[in-house]
Every structure is written in structure tokens, then in C-alpha cells.
Design a protein around this motif. Structure first.
Motif, PDB file in Angstrom:
ATOM      1  N   ASP A  94       0.838  -1.202   0.000  1.00  0.00           N
ATOM      2  CA  ASP A  94       0.000   0.000   0.000  1.00  0.00           C
ATOM      3  C   ASP A  94       0.875   1.255   0.000  1.00  0.00           C
ATOM      4  O   ASP A  94       0.632   2.208  -0.749  1.00  0.00           O
ATOM      5  CB  ASP A  94      -0.899   0.014   1.235  1.00  0.00           C
ATOM      6  CG  ASP A  94      -1.867  -1.160   1.287  1.00  0.00           C
ATOM      7  OD1 ASP A  94      -2.244  -1.659   0.209  1.00  0.00           O
ATOM      8  OD2 ASP A  94      -2.242  -1.570   2.405  1.00  0.00           O
ATOM      9  N   ALA A  95       1.888   1.242   0.867  1.00  0.00           N
ATOM     10  CA  ALA A  95       2.772   2.408   0.983  1.00  0.00           C
ATOM     11  C   ALA A  95       3.621   2.582  -0.271  1.00  0.00           C
ATOM     12  O   ALA A  95       3.861   3.712  -0.717  1.00  0.00           O
ATOM     13  CB  ALA A  95       3.665   2.260   2.214  1.00  0.00           C
ATOM     14  N   ALA A  96       4.089   1.478  -0.849  1.00  0.00           N
ATOM     15  CA  ALA A  96       4.930   1.573  -2.048  1.00  0.00           C
ATOM     16  C   ALA A  96       4.161   2.188  -3.212  1.00  0.00           C
ATOM     17  O   ALA A  96       4.703   3.011  -3.965  1.00  0.00           O
ATOM     18  CB  ALA A  96       5.462   0.187  -2.424  1.00  0.00           C
ATOM     19  N   ARG A  97       2.892   1.811  -3.365  1.00  0.00           N
ATOM     20  CA  ARG A  97       2.091   2.385  -4.454  1.00  0.00           C
ATOM     21  C   ARG A  97       1.917   3.889  -4.259  1.00  0.00           C
ATOM     22  O   ARG A  97       2.013   4.666  -5.222  1.00  0.00           O
ATOM     23  CB  ARG A  97       0.732   1.686  -4.526  1.00  0.00           C
ATOM     24  CG  ARG A  97       0.775   0.312  -5.177  1.00  0.00           C
ATOM     25  CD  ARG A  97      -0.621  -0.225  -5.430  1.00  0.00           C
ATOM     26  NE  ARG A  97      -1.251  -0.637  -4.179  1.00  0.00           N
ATOM     27  CZ  ARG A  97      -1.173  -1.870  -3.676  1.00  0.00           C
ATOM     28  NH1 ARG A  97      -0.476  -2.801  -4.311  1.00  0.00           N
ATOM     29  NH2 ARG A  97      -1.785  -2.169  -2.552  1.00  0.00           N
ATOM     30  N   LEU A  98       1.666   4.301  -3.031  1.00  0.00           N
ATOM     31  CA  LEU A  98       1.526   5.731  -2.760  1.00  0.00           C
ATOM     32  C   LEU A  98       2.846   6.468  -2.960  1.00  0.00           C
ATOM     33  O   LEU A  98       2.879   7.588  -3.484  1.00  0.00           O
ATOM     34  CB  LEU A  98       1.032   5.942  -1.324  1.00  0.00           C
ATOM     35  CG  LEU A  98      -0.400   5.497  -1.024  1.00  0.00           C
ATOM     36  CD1 LEU A  98      -0.680   5.652   0.470  1.00  0.00           C
ATOM     37  CD2 LEU A  98      -1.405   6.300  -1.839  1.00  0.00           C
ATOM     38  N   ALA A  99       3.947   5.842  -2.530  1.00  0.00           N
ATOM     39  CA  ALA A  99       5.256   6.496  -2.621  1.00  0.00           C
ATOM     40  C   ALA A  99       5.722   6.645  -4.061  1.00  0.00           C
ATOM     41  O   ALA A  99       6.530   7.528  -4.366  1.00  0.00           O
ATOM     42  CB  ALA A  99       6.287   5.706  -1.812  1.00  0.00           C
ATOM     43  N   GLU A 100       5.232   5.805  -4.964  1.00  0.00           N
ATOM     44  CA  GLU A 100       5.596   5.958  -6.372  1.00  0.00           C
ATOM     45  C   GLU A 100       5.173   7.332  -6.895  1.00  0.00           C
ATOM     46  O   GLU A 100       5.889   7.947  -7.687  1.00  0.00           O
ATOM     47  CB  GLU A 100       4.936   4.863  -7.210  1.00  0.00           C
ATOM     48  CG  GLU A 100       5.673   3.550  -7.215  1.00  0.00           C
ATOM     49  CD  GLU A 100       5.213   2.660  -8.350  1.00  0.00           C
ATOM     50  OE1 GLU A 100       6.012   2.391  -9.265  1.00  0.00           O
ATOM     51  OE2 GLU A 100       4.035   2.237  -8.328  1.00  0.00           O
ATOM     52  N   THR A 101       4.010   7.787  -6.468  1.00  0.00           N
ATOM     53  CA  THR A 101       3.529   9.089  -6.937  1.00  0.00           C
ATOM     54  C   THR A 101       3.889  10.215  -5.974  1.00  0.00           C
ATOM     55  O   THR A 101       4.077  11.353  -6.391  1.00  0.00           O
ATOM     56  CB  THR A 101       2.005   9.057  -7.145  1.00  0.00           C
ATOM     57  OG1 THR A 101       1.376   8.648  -5.919  1.00  0.00           O
ATOM     58  CG2 THR A 101       1.642   8.074  -8.242  1.00  0.00           C
ATOM     59  N   GLY A 102       3.999   9.897  -4.677  1.00  0.00           N
ATOM     60  CA  GLY A 102       4.291  10.928  -3.689  1.00  0.00           C
ATOM     61  C   GLY A 102       5.755  11.257  -3.557  1.00  0.00           C
ATOM     62  O   GLY A 102       6.120  12.307  -3.009  1.00  0.00           O
ATOM     63  N   GLY A 103       6.618  10.344  -4.016  1.00  0.00           N
ATOM     64  CA  GLY A 103       8.054  10.598  -3.985  1.00  0.00           C
ATOM     65  C   GLY A 103       8.740  10.265  -2.681  1.00  0.00           C
ATOM     66  O   GLY A 103       9.943  10.561  -2.522  1.00  0.00           O
ATOM     67  N   GLU A 104       8.044   9.619  -1.743  1.00  0.00           N
ATOM     68  CA  GLU A 104       8.698   9.236  -0.491  1.00  0.00           C
ATOM     69  C   GLU A 104       9.768   8.177  -0.758  1.00  0.00           C
ATOM     70  O   GLU A 104       9.591   7.294  -1.591  1.00  0.00           O
ATOM     71  CB  GLU A 104       7.669   8.718   0.521  1.00  0.00           C
ATOM     72  CG  GLU A 104       6.726   9.776   1.056  1.00  0.00           C
ATOM     73  CD  GLU A 104       5.554  10.044   0.139  1.00  0.00           C
ATOM     74  OE1 GLU A 104       4.788  10.990   0.415  1.00  0.00           O
ATOM     75  OE2 GLU A 104       5.395   9.308  -0.863  1.00  0.00           O
ATOM     76  N   ARG A 105      10.852   8.267  -0.023  1.00  0.00           N
ATOM     77  CA  ARG A 105      12.029   7.433  -0.274  1.00  0.00           C
ATOM     78  C   ARG A 105      12.157   6.369   0.815  1.00  0.00           C
ATOM     79  O   ARG A 105      12.007   6.659   2.001  1.00  0.00           O
ATOM     80  CB  ARG A 105      13.270   8.326  -0.313  1.00  0.00           C
ATOM     81  CG  ARG A 105      13.152   9.441  -1.339  1.00  0.00           C
ATOM     82  CD  ARG A 105      14.095  10.600  -1.091  1.00  0.00           C
ATOM     83  NE  ARG A 105      15.456  10.264  -1.465  1.00  0.00           N
ATOM     84  CZ  ARG A 105      16.496  10.297  -0.639  1.00  0.00           C
ATOM     85  NH1 ARG A 105      16.341  10.656   0.617  1.00  0.00           N
ATOM     86  NH2 ARG A 105      17.697   9.989  -1.070  1.00  0.00           N
TER      87      ARG A 105
END
Length: 245
Positions: A94-105
């Protein structure tokens, strides 16, 4: 809310992932990272038996329910029910999908050299836009560990996924959090990297929903896990009956 004596966040997976990434991104750097962790029946048993482990969990900024047994207990024993289980093996995706667009590392720390490297390869293949800034196995001590932590801090990831198991992860956060002032958050991950690498398999959904994933795991590793679950399951049940609200 309280289940088995621990304060558990009333969140579903989607909200947990969104809150986690937002908190990691907005947390002021220059201090300790936020500490996010999870609880299941085994954790409740450890905390009920050992005050030192309970104290480690009390230091967390957030605890989510990684065990279906906590969800079921909340429906029977608590004023507010947990909406669903927030298993780390699901929350990562869930977090990885969001981070793809949000840019979290992300940084991934734990497991063996082979399994953490394989886990990173799987994550990068599944989420091509995900920025995994680095990874390391978890078998480091002394100066080698301190040097690695300095490298991680220089990379300043938003989320450090920490896969060492209970209570090593919680001790790590207490003992080394001050060495990572530029990391947004540490998220404990248990056996996440082994799951991603294919070393261990998730239980069928029907067993997960029946709170029997522990039985599936025990069937895969009976010599290592049978004694553990026979000792922890009854204690966890008593803790939930006595200390839930």
C-alpha cells in the motif's frame, strides 16, 4: 483503543499507509525518527510476560494491529472495533504504491544479505517509480553498524523499513534512533523481507480471516515455531480478555 494492554491505532490499511507516509514526510528532521510498529498475539504475550518489552512498545509513536486476533478481540471486547488487520506484508505494498507518486524514499534494513537484496529487487520490479535509496542486511554490530547507520542518515530516507523481529526492532529504535536524525520514520517489519524474497509464503486468505495464520506458519516450520505458539497463544488470549477496552 486498547487490546491486550497495548494502545492500537484504529485505522484500516489505506488510512494507515497514507498517515504513515504523510507523518514520515512532515516529521521535522534533526531529531529522532518517528517509531511505528505493529502488534499481534505473539507481541501481546511477550508484553504481558516481560515488562521490559512492554516498555519498548510503550515508546512507539503508533502501533497497528498486525494480527487478525486483535481485530476479532476488538469486536467482542472493546468500545470501538478495529476496521481490519494492518499486516506489514500488505502495508508495504500500500505504501509503495503511494510512494511511487508521492516521492517518499525508502531504505530496507534487515534479514540476510541474500534475502534483503532479493526483496529490494522484487520491490523495484513491482514498483518501478519507487525510490529505494539503499538496503542492508541486519547482521551488523559495533563499528560496522555505526558506519552503516551514518550512511543511512546521510541518505535521509523518509521510511526505514526495519526487519529484525521482536524485540530486536524495538531495542534498535531505542538504542540507535538518535543516530538517525535525518530519517523520517522507522517502520518495524518483522519477516517482510523474507516474504518479498519468497522465502516464506502467506497463509490462504481463509486462514488469515480466521486468525489462523500462526497455524499456517507453524506447519511450514514446526520445529522452530510449535513450542513458541503453544506458549504464546494462551497468554495472548488471556491478555486480550483481561486488558482490552
Amino acid at each position: 483503543m486498547t487490546v491486550g494492554g497495548l494502545p492500537i491505532a484504529v485505522l484500516d490499511r489505506a488510512d494507515a499507509a497514507r498517515m504513515m507516509l504523510r507523518a514520515a514526510r512532515e516529521h521535522p528532521r534533526g531529531d529522532r525518527p518517528l517509531a511505528y510498529t505493529s502488534a499481534n498475539g505473539e507481541v501481546l504475550a511477550h508484553c504481558d510476560r516481560d515488562d521490559a518489552i512492554a516498555a519498548l512498545f510503550a515508546e512507539a509513536d503508533q502501533i497497528v494491529a498486525d494480527g487478525q486476533s486483535l481485530v476479532l478481540a476488538s469486536r467482542l471486547l472493546c468500545r470501538v472495533s478495529l476496521p481490519e488487520r494492518v499486516a506489514t506484508t500488505d502495508l508495504f505494498h500500500d505504501a509503495a504504491r503511494l510512494a511511487e507518486t508521492g516521492g517518499e524514499r525508502f531504505y530496507m534494513f534487515g534479514a540476510t544479505p541474500h534475502h534483503v537484496e532479493k526483496a529490494v529487487d522484487v520491490a523495484r520490479a513491482a514498483y518501478p517509480q519507487l525510490d529505494v535509496v539503499g538496503f542492508s542486511h541486519g547482521y551488523l554490530e559495533g563499528e560496522a553498524l555505526f558506519a552503516k547507520l551514518a550512511q543511512i542518515d546521510a541518505l535521509a530516507p523518509d521510511v526505514l523499513w526495519l526487519g529484525l523481529g521482536v524485540p530486536l526492532e524495538q531495542r534498535f529504535m531505542r538504542e540507535h534512533g538518535h543516530r538517525l536524525p535525518n530519517v523520517g520514520m522507522i517502520k518495524t517489519s518483522g519477516g517482510l523481507f523474507d516474504h518479498l524474497a519468497g522465502k516464506t509464503r502467506r497463509a490462504p486468505l481463509v486462514l488469515q480471516h480466521m486468525s489462523l495464520e500462526w497455524l499456517w506458519r507453524m506447519m511450514q516450520e514446526p520445529r522452530r515455531l510449535a513450542g513458541r505458539y503453544l506458549a504464546t497463544n494462551p497468554r495472548a488470549l488471556l491478555a486480550m480478555l483481561r486488558r482490552s477496552a
